[in-house]
Motif scaffolding. Structure first.
Motif, PDB file in Angstrom:
ATOM      1  N   ARG A   1       0.833  -1.197   0.152  1.00 15.67           N
ATOM      2  CA  ARG A   1      -0.062  -0.054  -0.065  1.00 15.67           C
ATOM      3  C   ARG A   1       0.882   1.483  -0.137  1.00 15.67           C
ATOM      4  O   ARG A   1       0.507   2.206  -0.657  1.00 15.67           O
ATOM      5  CB  ARG A   1      -1.083  -0.163   1.002  1.00 15.67           C
TER       6      ARG A   1
ATOM      7  N   ASP B   1       1.889   1.849  -3.648  1.00 13.44           N
ATOM      8  CA  ASP B   1       0.657   1.922  -4.354  1.00 13.44           C
ATOM      9  C   ASP B   1      -0.100   3.292  -3.989  1.00 13.44           C
ATOM     10  O   ASP B   1      -1.105   3.496  -3.418  1.00 13.44           O
ATOM     11  CB  ASP B   1      -0.284   0.894  -4.521  1.00 13.44           C
ATOM     12  N   LYS B   2       0.640   4.459  -4.050  1.00 15.13           N
ATOM     13  CA  LYS B   2       0.300   5.655  -3.596  1.00 15.13           C
ATOM     14  C   LYS B   2      -0.963   6.131  -4.012  1.00 15.13           C
ATOM     15  O   LYS B   2      -1.506   6.952  -3.181  1.00 15.13           O
ATOM     16  CB  LYS B   2       1.459   6.617  -3.823  1.00 15.13           C
ATOM     17  N   GLU B   3      -1.211   5.888  -5.408  1.00  9.50           N
ATOM     18  CA  GLU B   3      -2.591   6.279  -5.922  1.00  9.50           C
ATOM     19  C   GLU B   3      -3.613   5.175  -5.652  1.00  9.50           C
ATOM     20  O   GLU B   3      -4.763   5.451  -6.202  1.00  9.50           O
ATOM     21  CB  GLU B   3      -2.248   6.382  -7.391  1.00  9.50           C
ATOM     22  N   HIS B   4      -3.450   4.208  -4.903  1.00  7.76           N
ATOM     23  CA  HIS B   4      -4.559   3.418  -4.384  1.00  7.76           C
ATOM     24  C   HIS B   4      -4.955   2.804  -5.550  1.00  7.76           C
ATOM     25  O   HIS B   4      -6.269   2.664  -5.810  1.00  7.76           O
ATOM     26  CB  HIS B   4      -5.496   4.080  -3.506  1.00  7.76           C
ATOM     27  N   LYS B   5      -4.300   2.297  -6.765  1.00  8.77           N
ATOM     28  CA  LYS B   5      -4.888   1.660  -7.945  1.00  8.77           C
ATOM     29  C   LYS B   5      -5.066   0.214  -7.756  1.00  8.77           C
ATOM     30  O   LYS B   5      -5.777  -0.578  -8.468  1.00  8.77           O
ATOM     31  CB  LYS B   5      -3.763   1.592  -9.105  1.00  8.77           C
TER      32      LYS B   5
ATOM     33  N   GLU C   1       7.946   1.010 -10.566  1.00  7.51           N
ATOM     34  CA  GLU C   1       7.816   1.233  -8.996  1.00  7.51           C
ATOM     35  C   GLU C   1       8.466   0.086  -8.209  1.00  7.51           C
ATOM     36  O   GLU C   1       9.212   0.324  -7.454  1.00  7.51           O
ATOM     37  CB  GLU C   1       6.406   1.420  -8.659  1.00  7.51           C
TER      38      GLU C   1
END
Length: 147
Positions: A94, A97-101, A108
């Protein structure tokens, strides 16, 4: 059921241990063993001081003053069991996954783990994901234990 490290991780630990085993007798004196534990913990992201490594080493003292590769594996496996849980790995995922995709990209992965994973390992993990890595694929890739 006790967890066992996969063969790849056992080899990596053996290589690390052998870097300190100058006499090639599969055992290390306490001070050198503590340095090996220190380096190993730091390599898995568990930053400890040499004094902490010495304290860990002392917990496994059997009175001989020497420590075997098997003890080294026992110590590291115990720590890795704590680190590589699904909830802990999900937290790491998480963060990446900074953009919560719901996935992370190959780029990355390279940025975060390029020093620890080979390009082949990264590509293998994303091969079926069209250049992305879901949590399940991430967990499988990062999990050091036998299934």
């Amino acid at each position: 059921m006790e967890k066992e490290l996969n063969d790849e991780h056992l080899v990596l630990l053996k290589v690390l241990f052998l870097q300190f085993d100058e006499e090639c007798n599969d055992k290390l004196p306490a001070g050198i063993f503590a340095r090996a534990v220190h380096m190993a913990f730091n390599s898995i992201g568990e930053l400890i001081t040499l004094a902490q490594a010495q304290a860990i080493t002392e917990q496994y003292n059997d009175g001989t003053g020497y420590y075997s590769f098997d003890k080294f594996v026992t110590i590291l496996t115990g720590k890795m069991v704590q680190i590589y849980t699904r909830p802990e790995m999900l937290k790491l995922f998480r963060v990446m996954d900074k953009e919560h995709k719901g996935f992370i990209t190959v780029e990355e992965m390279r940025q975060k783990f390029g020093d620890r994973l080979t390009e082949d390992e990264i590509q293998c993990a994303v091969r079926c994901g069209d250049g992305i890595l879901t949590f399940e694929a991430f967990y499988t890739l990062m999990n050091p234990f036998k299934n």
